[in-house]
Scaffold this active site. Sequence first.
Site, PDB file in Angstrom:
ATOM      1  N   GLN A  78      39.764  35.494  22.591  1.00  0.00           N
ATOM      2  CA  GLN A  78      40.324  36.128  23.788  1.00  0.00           C
ATOM      3  C   GLN A  78      41.820  36.459  23.735  1.00  0.00           C
ATOM      4  OE1 GLN A  78      40.767  35.429  28.603  1.00  0.00           O
ATOM      5  NE2 GLN A  78      39.251  34.223  27.554  1.00  0.00           N
ATOM      6  N   GLN A  97      55.120  31.044  56.711  1.00  0.00           N
ATOM      7  CA  GLN A  97      56.418  31.581  56.281  1.00  0.00           C
ATOM      8  C   GLN A  97      57.426  31.240  57.379  1.00  0.00           C
ATOM      9  OE1 GLN A  97      56.411  35.802  55.950  1.00  0.00           O
ATOM     10  NE2 GLN A  97      57.860  35.835  54.254  1.00  0.00           N
ATOM     11  N   ARG A 112      34.648  40.581  10.216  1.00  0.00           N
ATOM     12  CA  ARG A 112      33.891  40.168   9.031  1.00  0.00           C
ATOM     13  C   ARG A 112      32.517  40.852   9.021  1.00  0.00           C
ATOM     14  NH1 ARG A 112      34.681  34.188   7.199  1.00  0.00           N
ATOM     15  NH2 ARG A 112      35.332  33.928   9.335  1.00  0.00           N
ATOM     16  N   PHE A 163      44.519  34.087  14.044  1.00  0.00           N
ATOM     17  CA  PHE A 163      43.755  33.139  13.239  1.00  0.00           C
ATOM     18  C   PHE A 163      44.347  31.741  13.403  1.00  0.00           C
ATOM     19  CE2 PHE A 163      43.205  36.959  10.386  1.00  0.00           C
ATOM     20  CZ  PHE A 163      41.892  37.167  10.748  1.00  0.00           C
ATOM     21  N   LEU A 210      35.232  44.420   7.294  1.00  0.00           N
ATOM     22  CA  LEU A 210      35.978  44.268   6.048  1.00  0.00           C
ATOM     23  C   LEU A 210      35.981  42.795   5.657  1.00  0.00           C
ATOM     24  CD1 LEU A 210      37.676  46.353   4.456  1.00  0.00           C
ATOM     25  CD2 LEU A 210      39.677  45.561   5.707  1.00  0.00           C
ATOM     26  N   GLY A 224      56.330  26.757  46.807  1.00  0.00           N
ATOM     27  CA  GLY A 224      57.678  27.281  46.988  1.00  0.00           C
ATOM     28  C   GLY A 224      58.204  26.807  48.328  1.00  0.00           C
ATOM     29  N   GLY A 225      59.006  27.628  48.961  1.00  0.00           N
ATOM     30  CA  GLY A 225      59.576  27.238  50.247  1.00  0.00           C
ATOM     31  C   GLY A 225      58.617  27.455  51.417  1.00  0.00           C
ATOM     32  N   GLN A 226      57.436  28.026  51.151  1.00  0.00           N
ATOM     33  CA  GLN A 226      56.514  28.334  52.254  1.00  0.00           C
ATOM     34  C   GLN A 226      55.311  27.411  52.184  1.00  0.00           C
ATOM     35  OE1 GLN A 226      58.220  30.662  53.568  1.00  0.00           O
ATOM     36  NE2 GLN A 226      59.221  31.517  51.774  1.00  0.00           N
ATOM     37  N   TYR A 237      42.238  26.212  21.746  1.00  0.00           N
ATOM     38  CA  TYR A 237      41.530  27.072  22.693  1.00  0.00           C
ATOM     39  C   TYR A 237      42.169  26.931  24.075  1.00  0.00           C
ATOM     40  CZ  TYR A 237      37.714  28.116  19.467  1.00  0.00           C
ATOM     41  OH  TYR A 237      36.974  28.584  18.415  1.00  0.00           O
ATOM     42  N   GLU A 238      41.740  27.810  24.960  1.00  0.00           N
ATOM     43  CA  GLU A 238      42.277  27.914  26.326  1.00  0.00           C
ATOM     44  C   GLU A 238      42.654  26.577  26.990  1.00  0.00           C
ATOM     45  OE1 GLU A 238      42.665  30.718  28.677  1.00  0.00           O
ATOM     46  OE2 GLU A 238      43.651  29.042  29.659  1.00  0.00           O
ATOM     47  N   THR A 281      37.947  40.454   3.878  1.00  0.00           N
ATOM     48  CA  THR A 281      39.294  40.447   3.298  1.00  0.00           C
ATOM     49  C   THR A 281      39.469  39.352   2.254  1.00  0.00           C
ATOM     50  OG1 THR A 281      40.023  39.125   5.151  1.00  0.00           O
ATOM     51  CG2 THR A 281      40.391  41.488   5.311  1.00  0.00           C
ATOM     52  N   LYS A 282      38.379  38.658   1.941  1.00  0.00           N
ATOM     53  CA  LYS A 282      38.469  37.686   0.840  1.00  0.00           C
ATOM     54  C   LYS A 282      37.941  38.293  -0.454  1.00  0.00           C
ATOM     55  CE  LYS A 282      39.010  33.492   3.409  1.00  0.00           C
ATOM     56  NZ  LYS A 282      38.391  32.368   4.079  1.00  0.00           N
TER      57      LYS A 282
HETATM   58  N1  CAO Z   1      37.115  38.523   6.130  1.00  0.00           N
HETATM   59  C1  CAO Z   1      37.153  37.355   5.473  1.00  0.00           C
HETATM   60  N2  CAO Z   1      37.579  36.213   6.042  1.00  0.00           N
HETATM   61  C2  CAO Z   1      37.972  36.266   7.317  1.00  0.00           C
HETATM   62  C3  CAO Z   1      37.969  37.449   8.059  1.00  0.00           C
HETATM   63  C4  CAO Z   1      37.515  38.636   7.400  1.00  0.00           C
HETATM   64  N3  CAO Z   1      37.467  39.808   8.021  1.00  0.00           N
HETATM   65  N4  CAO Z   1      38.404  37.187   9.303  1.00  0.00           N
HETATM   66  C5  CAO Z   1      38.675  35.880   9.343  1.00  0.00           C
HETATM   67  N5  CAO Z   1      38.416  35.309   8.158  1.00  0.00           N
HETATM   68  C6  CAO Z   1      38.589  33.909   7.777  1.00  0.00           C
HETATM   69  C7  CAO Z   1      40.015  33.451   7.801  1.00  0.00           C
HETATM   70  O1  CAO Z   1      40.704  33.915   6.679  1.00  0.00           O
HETATM   71  C8  CAO Z   1      39.831  31.940   7.831  1.00  0.00           C
HETATM   72  O2  CAO Z   1      39.607  31.476   6.547  1.00  0.00           O
HETATM   73  P1  CAO Z   1      40.248  30.141   5.908  1.00  0.00           P
HETATM   74  O3  CAO Z   1      40.408  29.156   7.028  1.00  0.00           O
HETATM   75  O4  CAO Z   1      39.238  29.764   4.877  1.00  0.00           O
HETATM   76  O5  CAO Z   1      41.545  30.511   5.319  1.00  0.00           O
HETATM   77  C9  CAO Z   1      38.518  31.749   8.579  1.00  0.00           C
HETATM   78  O6  CAO Z   1      37.967  33.063   8.723  1.00  0.00           O
HETATM   79  C10 CAO Z   1      38.596  31.055   9.922  1.00  0.00           C
HETATM   80  O7  CAO Z   1      39.624  31.543  10.717  1.00  0.00           O
HETATM   81  P2  CAO Z   1      40.114  30.700  11.988  1.00  0.00           P
HETATM   82  O8  CAO Z   1      40.785  29.432  11.588  1.00  0.00           O
HETATM   83  O9  CAO Z   1      40.957  31.611  12.802  1.00  0.00           O
HETATM   84  O10 CAO Z   1      38.740  30.448  12.779  1.00  0.00           O
HETATM   85  P3  CAO Z   1      38.149  29.183  13.569  1.00  0.00           P
HETATM   86  O11 CAO Z   1      36.881  29.679  14.150  1.00  0.00           O
HETATM   87  O12 CAO Z   1      38.050  27.977  12.713  1.00  0.00           O
HETATM   88  O13 CAO Z   1      39.189  28.867  14.711  1.00  0.00           O
HETATM   89  C11 CAO Z   1      40.549  29.344  16.660  1.00  0.00           C
HETATM   90  C12 CAO Z   1      39.235  29.614  15.900  1.00  0.00           C
HETATM   91  C13 CAO Z   1      40.610  30.290  17.840  1.00  0.00           C
HETATM   92  C14 CAO Z   1      40.549  27.882  17.145  1.00  0.00           C
HETATM   93  C15 CAO Z   1      41.737  29.592  15.698  1.00  0.00           C
HETATM   94  O14 CAO Z   1      41.628  30.900  15.201  1.00  0.00           O
HETATM   95  C16 CAO Z   1      43.104  29.400  16.339  1.00  0.00           C
HETATM   96  O15 CAO Z   1      43.562  28.291  16.580  1.00  0.00           O
HETATM   97  N6  CAO Z   1      43.788  30.544  16.575  1.00  0.00           N
HETATM   98  C17 CAO Z   1      45.144  30.525  17.083  1.00  0.00           C
HETATM   99  C18 CAO Z   1      45.178  30.192  18.536  1.00  0.00           C
HETATM  100  C19 CAO Z   1      44.338  31.116  19.341  1.00  0.00           C
HETATM  101  O16 CAO Z   1      44.496  32.325  19.354  1.00  0.00           O
HETATM  102  N7  CAO Z   1      43.418  30.527  20.095  1.00  0.00           N
HETATM  103  C20 CAO Z   1      42.825  31.268  21.182  1.00  0.00           C
HETATM  104  C21 CAO Z   1      41.528  31.737  20.923  1.00  0.00           C
HETATM  105  S1  CAO Z   1      40.965  32.434  22.435  1.00  0.00           S
HETATM  106  O17 CAO Z   1      40.284  31.139  23.212  1.00  0.00           O
END
Ligand code: CAO
Length: 417
Positions: free
Chosen positions: A18, A274, A39, A98, A73, A249-251, A140-141, A75-76
């Site tokens: 999000q 108010q 991915r 990420f 894509l 606040g003040g209200q 997360y949130e 990307t690995k």
């Molecule tokens: N191709 C290949 N690999 C990909 C890819 C792609 N297109 N997109 C993502 N990946 C890989 C990443 O490179 C990563 O790999 P490694 O950890 O092996 O290096 C892997 O996917 C996991 O990525 P991640 O750590 O972001 O994913 P997660 O599900 O484990 O964690 C979250 C999710 C949200 C907790 C984490 O991304 C985070 O802390 N983000 C920052 C804070 C944030 O934005 N949180 C809010 C999310 S909204 O509630």
Amino acid sequence: MSKKPLEGIKIIDFTHVQAGPACTQMLAWFGADVIKVERPGSGDVTRNQLRDIPEADALYFTMLNSNKRSLTLDTKKPEGKEVLTKLIRESDVLVENFGPGALDRMGFSWENIRELNPKMIVASVKGFSDGHHYDDLKVYENVAQCAGGAASTTGFWDGPPTISAAALGDSNTGMHLAIGILTAIIGRQQTGRGQRVAVSMQDSVLNLCRVKLRDQQRLDRVGYLEEYPQYPHGTFSDVVPRGGNAGGGGQPGWVLKCKGWETDPNAYIYFTIQGHAWAPICRAIGKPEWIEDPNYMTAEARQPHIFDIFNTIEAWLSDKTKFEAVDILRKFDIPCAPVLTMKELANDESLRASGSIVEVDHKVRGKYLTVGSPIKFSDLKPEITGSPLLGEHTEEVLLELGYSAEQVAHMQESRAV
Ligand code: CAO
């Protein structure tokens, strides 16, 4: 049609869930070409989360990814890295949220990206800011709401710390990031160079909780907070307490019961006292004798029995629906509103007319409701479109990058895209 302000800005949208998607969606509404990189095979995890139609992307995804293109894509894989490298060379902004270090592990550190394209703006969301003692944590949130001071100050004093339904950690952080990106784009017009923009979820929550930091310092100095329900009859510790539905606040204000509250959990209004509106309030609720009464005349005099005052207003509200009550109170200029349910908001004609809630089309799910821009412009009317299917624009984007149809087919075979 005239050009949208962000037209010509190309954004690599490496975001998921999000916080990041909320940011890039808004930039897409305002005209940026946002290419969501996902991915192959799975895509953003929210495509599958909480599905209401088995075969269609979940609303969680569709409501955060409108107006974007989707490029799959891996990307690995070497071919995936090559495509991303080309994209970086000709884009303006890369946005990612990420987990800590993931972009570096992929081989695209800030230093590498800057070398590929010195004009590139790299914008990141993380749970905590760089160098913070928790900067290795995934977030997360609700984790952010706890870490940023919102949870300890939300809810009732006799209950546990409470999470807000509003996405203070996610979408709010995305909005902060959007401001950072736009600032960096303007900075680049002056210097010709891109830069790194980083926003942490903890900092973004804290930024919205600044009045609670204000209260901590007032509490440290004087030992009490006169606008909280704990004053003057309760006790204060040395930390800002949860204040229930107090005004902040003040209200002074509170959520008050209206006709039907016994069966309808949302038959309430928020009522604000108010200070300078005291006389109209007394007239509105049929208590003109309170206008000149020394026990009620000033905010200070009212505070010790503020809840008796709210009880009296509730008695006045008991034969009025929340809508009837607001229709009366608005004539007296009293800041108030009905407590609206999501169903009421979804059907609200004013929100539909202003484009704050819009109905859009999706290739698989058909029509659905989503949010439109909460920012209104005199010369721009964002047109909200449905979200893309996974990889819907892969071929289109690769051809634009100069790959031939054969090369695209080869990458598809090897599952690099
Ligand atoms: N191709 C290949 N690999 C990909 C890819 C792609 N297109 N997109 C993502 N990946 C890989 C990443 O490179 C990563 O790999 P490694 O950890 O092996 O290096 C892997 O996917 C996991 O990525 P991640 O750590 O972001 O994913 P997660 O599900 O484990 O964690 C979250 C999710 C949200 C907790 C984490 O991304 C985070 O802390 N983000 C920052 C804070 C944030 O934005 N949180 C809010 C999310 S909204 O509630």
